[in-house]
Structures are given as C-alpha cells and as structure tokens.
Design a protein around this motif. Structure first.
Motif, PDB file in Angstrom:
ATOM      1  N   ASN A 205      82.045  54.446 -98.771  1.00 33.47           N
ATOM      2  CA  ASN A 205      80.922  53.904 -99.013  1.00 33.47           C
ATOM      3  C   ASN A 205      80.565  54.040-100.537  1.00 33.47           C
ATOM      4  O   ASN A 205      80.189  53.166-101.081  1.00 33.47           O
ATOM      5  CB  ASN A 205      79.781  54.279 -98.105  1.00 33.47           C
ATOM      6  CG  ASN A 205      79.549  55.958 -98.329  1.00 33.47           C
ATOM      7  OD1 ASN A 205      80.451  56.655 -98.747  1.00 33.47           O
ATOM      8  ND2 ASN A 205      78.294  56.510 -98.018  1.00 33.47           N
ATOM      9  N   GLN A 206      81.061  55.090-101.200  1.00 30.97           N
ATOM     10  CA  GLN A 206      81.070  55.437-102.412  1.00 30.97           C
ATOM     11  C   GLN A 206      81.800  54.309-103.444  1.00 30.97           C
ATOM     12  O   GLN A 206      81.300  53.800-104.266  1.00 30.97           O
ATOM     13  CB  GLN A 206      81.307  56.826-103.021  1.00 30.97           C
ATOM     14  CG  GLN A 206      80.281  57.882-102.387  1.00 30.97           C
ATOM     15  CD  GLN A 206      80.875  59.249-102.898  1.00 30.97           C
ATOM     16  OE1 GLN A 206      82.024  59.515-102.776  1.00 30.97           O
ATOM     17  NE2 GLN A 206      79.735  60.119-103.421  1.00 30.97           N
ATOM     18  N   ARG A 207      82.962  54.247-102.730  1.00 29.38           N
ATOM     19  CA  ARG A 207      83.595  53.138-103.400  1.00 29.38           C
ATOM     20  C   ARG A 207      83.083  51.881-103.318  1.00 29.38           C
ATOM     21  O   ARG A 207      83.102  51.045-104.398  1.00 29.38           O
ATOM     22  CB  ARG A 207      85.128  53.234-102.400  1.00 29.38           C
ATOM     23  CG  ARG A 207      86.085  52.104-103.357  1.00 29.38           C
ATOM     24  CD  ARG A 207      87.637  52.575-102.653  1.00 29.38           C
ATOM     25  NE  ARG A 207      87.576  52.837-100.971  1.00 29.38           N
ATOM     26  CZ  ARG A 207      88.506  53.269-100.564  1.00 29.38           C
ATOM     27  NH1 ARG A 207      89.171  54.431-101.306  1.00 29.38           N
ATOM     28  NH2 ARG A 207      88.577  53.450 -99.172  1.00 29.38           N
ATOM     29  N   SER A 208      82.661  51.440-102.211  1.00 30.04           N
ATOM     30  CA  SER A 208      82.109  50.095-102.069  1.00 30.04           C
ATOM     31  C   SER A 208      80.811  49.955-102.931  1.00 30.04           C
ATOM     32  O   SER A 208      80.807  48.880-103.752  1.00 30.04           O
ATOM     33  CB  SER A 208      81.456  49.898-100.714  1.00 30.04           C
ATOM     34  OG  SER A 208      82.786  50.095 -99.685  1.00 30.04           O
ATOM     35  N   THR A 209      79.971  50.891-103.169  1.00 24.29           N
ATOM     36  CA  THR A 209      78.873  50.918-104.097  1.00 24.29           C
ATOM     37  C   THR A 209      79.514  50.731-105.518  1.00 24.29           C
ATOM     38  O   THR A 209      78.940  49.901-105.990  1.00 24.29           O
ATOM     39  CB  THR A 209      78.046  52.059-103.806  1.00 24.29           C
ATOM     40  OG1 THR A 209      77.714  52.190-102.642  1.00 24.29           O
ATOM     41  CG2 THR A 209      76.789  52.151-104.945  1.00 24.29           C
TER      42      THR A 209
ATOM     43  N   LEU B 139      85.519  47.742 -96.572  1.00 22.35           N
ATOM     44  CA  LEU B 139      85.005  46.609 -97.211  1.00 22.35           C
ATOM     45  C   LEU B 139      84.223  45.575 -96.209  1.00 22.35           C
ATOM     46  O   LEU B 139      83.060  45.219 -96.525  1.00 22.35           O
ATOM     47  CB  LEU B 139      85.862  45.982 -98.325  1.00 22.35           C
ATOM     48  CG  LEU B 139      86.404  46.912 -99.249  1.00 22.35           C
ATOM     49  CD1 LEU B 139      87.361  46.077-100.332  1.00 22.35           C
ATOM     50  CD2 LEU B 139      85.556  47.787 -99.989  1.00 22.35           C
ATOM     51  N   VAL B 140      84.962  45.273 -95.273  1.00 23.52           N
ATOM     52  CA  VAL B 140      84.461  44.133 -94.482  1.00 23.52           C
ATOM     53  C   VAL B 140      83.395  44.753 -93.716  1.00 23.52           C
ATOM     54  O   VAL B 140      82.238  44.098 -93.475  1.00 23.52           O
ATOM     55  CB  VAL B 140      85.593  43.739 -93.417  1.00 23.52           C
ATOM     56  CG1 VAL B 140      84.767  43.167 -92.253  1.00 23.52           C
ATOM     57  CG2 VAL B 140      86.572  42.970 -93.836  1.00 23.52           C
ATOM     58  N   PHE B 141      83.272  45.950 -93.295  1.00 23.64           N
ATOM     59  CA  PHE B 141      82.072  46.874 -92.398  1.00 23.64           C
ATOM     60  C   PHE B 141      81.002  46.918 -93.408  1.00 23.64           C
ATOM     61  O   PHE B 141      79.793  46.549 -93.233  1.00 23.64           O
ATOM     62  CB  PHE B 141      82.540  48.303 -92.028  1.00 23.64           C
ATOM     63  CG  PHE B 141      83.272  48.322 -90.759  1.00 23.64           C
ATOM     64  CD1 PHE B 141      83.275  47.245 -90.202  1.00 23.64           C
ATOM     65  CD2 PHE B 141      84.106  49.301 -90.965  1.00 23.64           C
ATOM     66  CE1 PHE B 141      84.070  47.388 -88.709  1.00 23.64           C
ATOM     67  CE2 PHE B 141      85.138  49.376 -89.547  1.00 23.64           C
ATOM     68  CZ  PHE B 141      84.999  48.318 -88.757  1.00 23.64           C
ATOM     69  N   SER B 142      81.153  47.293 -94.887  1.00 21.57           N
ATOM     70  CA  SER B 142      79.947  47.085 -95.714  1.00 21.57           C
ATOM     71  C   SER B 142      79.476  45.843 -95.773  1.00 21.57           C
ATOM     72  O   SER B 142      78.248  45.739 -95.885  1.00 21.57           O
ATOM     73  CB  SER B 142      80.633  47.893 -97.020  1.00 21.57           C
ATOM     74  OG  SER B 142      79.581  47.725 -98.258  1.00 21.57           O
TER      75      SER B 142
END
Length: 328
Positions: free
Chosen positions: A47-51, A93-96
């Motif tokens: 989630n950090q990577r996604s942010t 990434l899809v989940f995010s």
C-alpha cells in the motif's frame, strides 16, 4: 518523478546532455523472501508503494531476468519467474484501484437517480470495475467516448498509468540487449500487450558507472560494447511512453533544453520559453544539435548550409537547436 518499485530515481528529464545521480541501494534477504534495506529502512509494503506511485505520470517495475547465481532475486521456492512477480505486483495495484472505484461508485450512486450524467458515469464505473475484477489492467480497457476518457483521467487509477519494466540481467546478456534471454523476451511480450515499455539493465554495472566521471564512463561503456547506460535507456523509455521530446536553445550565457510533447509546432515550442515568443513568432532558425557539435559553432554550421529557417507550421524535432525570431 518516475517511481520504480523499491527504487526512487529523480530524473533530469528534458535534457539532451544529462547526468543521473544514482544512490547505490544494496539489500539483503532476511530469509522470509522479503528484502530488507541494509540501512535499516525496513520493508516496503504494497500500500505504501501504491501511494507513492499514484502521484506519478507513469510507473516502473524492476524484474529479475538473471539466470546466473550471482545476485539473483528468487522466490521462496528458489525459482525465477519475472512474469509471476509482475503479476503479483499488478494484483496489488488492481486491489488498490478497486478501492478507489468503490468509493467513487458510492459517491456517484447518491446522485445517479436524479442526474443523467451521473447515471452515465455510474454505468461506466461498473464497466471499469468489472474489467479489473476479471484480472485486467485499466490501461487495456478500450474507451468508447470522450466522456469515458474524461472520467477515467479523473480517477487516478494506478493500472491506468503506462508502465516501464526494467529487466535486470547479467553482464553477458547486455551485449544483445537481452534478445537471447528467455525471461526478457517474455517480459517484452507481456509489456507489448499492456501498452508498456521494457528496457534492459545490469544493476551491478550501473552501480560501477555511477562512480565514474564522464570520460571514464564513456571508456567503460565502450569496453563493454555498449552505446549507453541503463539509466540513459530509462530516460528514453520514459520520454517515449509519455510522448515527450526535447529541443535546445543556446546563447552566450547558457545552453538549455526544453521538454515538449512530440508533434509540437514551432510557435508553441517558443511559448514554452515565454508567451511573448509564441504571440510574436516570426520564424525559427534551426540546426540539429549533432550537426552543431560536429561543426563546432553556428558560423561553421551556416557555412555548410546546415542552419535553416522554419515557419509556423514547422514541427519541432527531437534534438533541434532553435533560435526564435519574434516581434511584440
């Protein structure tokens, strides 16, 4: 800023002659299959990577394509499978993105009964959600109208962003740019299907290059039979993916590069420098930067007929050195 998973590189994008500063990032494995930063930075959660990546115009993934034993990045079962690694990251990434869509759907649903535009957007949101739930990236979805393009652009979905895949290979695979490496070829095939880019890099060599001055770097690359470093490939891939290019202006005090969209005409390129240049554009005096370097001066380029005058319809080319004539 281009965001690479596990590695952040601030790019001097927009320059024909540029220098990229690499902070060597060494890491070790704690036995669980997850990398831990040697400097105590800790593990990087999904989630950090996604942010981090959500604010970037494009994204990057590093994947291992090495068959040798040295410095391999393997899974807990000891196997190397870059496509599996890519798909694992993409699933995060899809989940995010699905979380983003759920929140947007909840908001639009409140007004969809009374607002026709909101109702149309709600239908579109449900289509995008279904596309992602089927295991697809948003970037592979075919949009059917300008409205859909507009809506999609506002959601800031990670899987809608174009991606650059960095294939980390051994030194032996650099000579043919990974053509003989089955892992690299598999990633290239996948990237083409995902409307993405791939470039081949050897992390060990890049670390060595980062410690050399310009002359040493050139000799080092020549000894390896390489024309450019991996980071130079990264800049080119980034420009290509984003549809960008550079032109230069040169005067007594400085030479500067300006980043514009590919296909930009001369007056609009002039406007990147100052709005007065575009408003009062008369003509552009143009010479290719390599021709200018070979001739040693504007005067030398003019003597050889390499400097030309272009008008308002001229489409600026990558590497043009331009002197704009204007009157306001």
């Amino acid at each position: 800023m281009l965001v690479l998973f596990g590695l952040f590189v601030s790019l001097g994008v927009g320059r024909v002659l540029f220098e990229l500063v690499v902070q060597p990032h060494s890491h070790q494995t704690d036995g669980s299959g997850q990398d831990e930063d040697e400097n105590g930075g800790g593990k990087i959660a999904g989630n950090q990577r996604s942010t981090c990546q959500r604010g970037a115009e494009d994204g990057g993934q590093t994947c291992n394509g090495r068959d040798g034993k040295k410095a391999q990045r393997t899974d807990v079962d000891g196997s190397i499978d870059p496509l599996r690694d890519i798909e694992t990251i993409n699933l995060e990434l899809v989940f995010s993105d699905l979380e983003i869509l759920e929140r947007r759907i909840a908001k639009v649903t409140k007004t969809a009964r009374m607002d026709k535009e909101a109702a149309k957007e709600l239908d579109f949101l449900q289509k995008v959600k279904k596309h992602l739930e089927d295991g697809n990236m948003a970037i592979t979805m075919e949009l059917e109208s300008e409205d859909e393009e507009g809506w999609m652009g506002t959601y800031n979905l990670l899987t809608w962003k174009p991606v650059i895949y960095a294939a980390n290979v051994s030194e032996d695979d650099l000579a043919d740019d990974g053509e003989s490496n089955a892992h690299v070829q598999a990633v290239r095939k996948y990237a083409a299907e995902q409307k993405s880019e791939v470039f081949v890099i050897c992390a060990e060599i890049e670390e060595e290059i980062s410690e050399l001055d310009d002359d040493e770097k050139k000799m080092f690359l020549e000894d390896l039979g390489l024309k450019e470093s991996g980071l130079e490939k990264l800049v080119k891939a980034s420009y290509s993916l984003l549809g960008l290019m550079s032109f230069l202006t040169s005067g007594e005090d400085e030479t500067r590069a300006w980043t514009i969209k590919t296909g930009t005409k001369a007056p609009q390129a002039a406007g990147k420098i100052h709005t007065d240049f575009e408003r009062g554009f008369i003509k552009a005096e143009v010479v290719n930067y390599q021709d200018l370097l070979d001739c040693g001066s504007y005067a030398g380029a003019r003597e050889k007929g390499l400097v030309r005058m272009e008008g308002k319809e001229y489409v600026v080319q990558d590497g043009d050195v331009i002197l704009f004539r204007f009157n306001v």
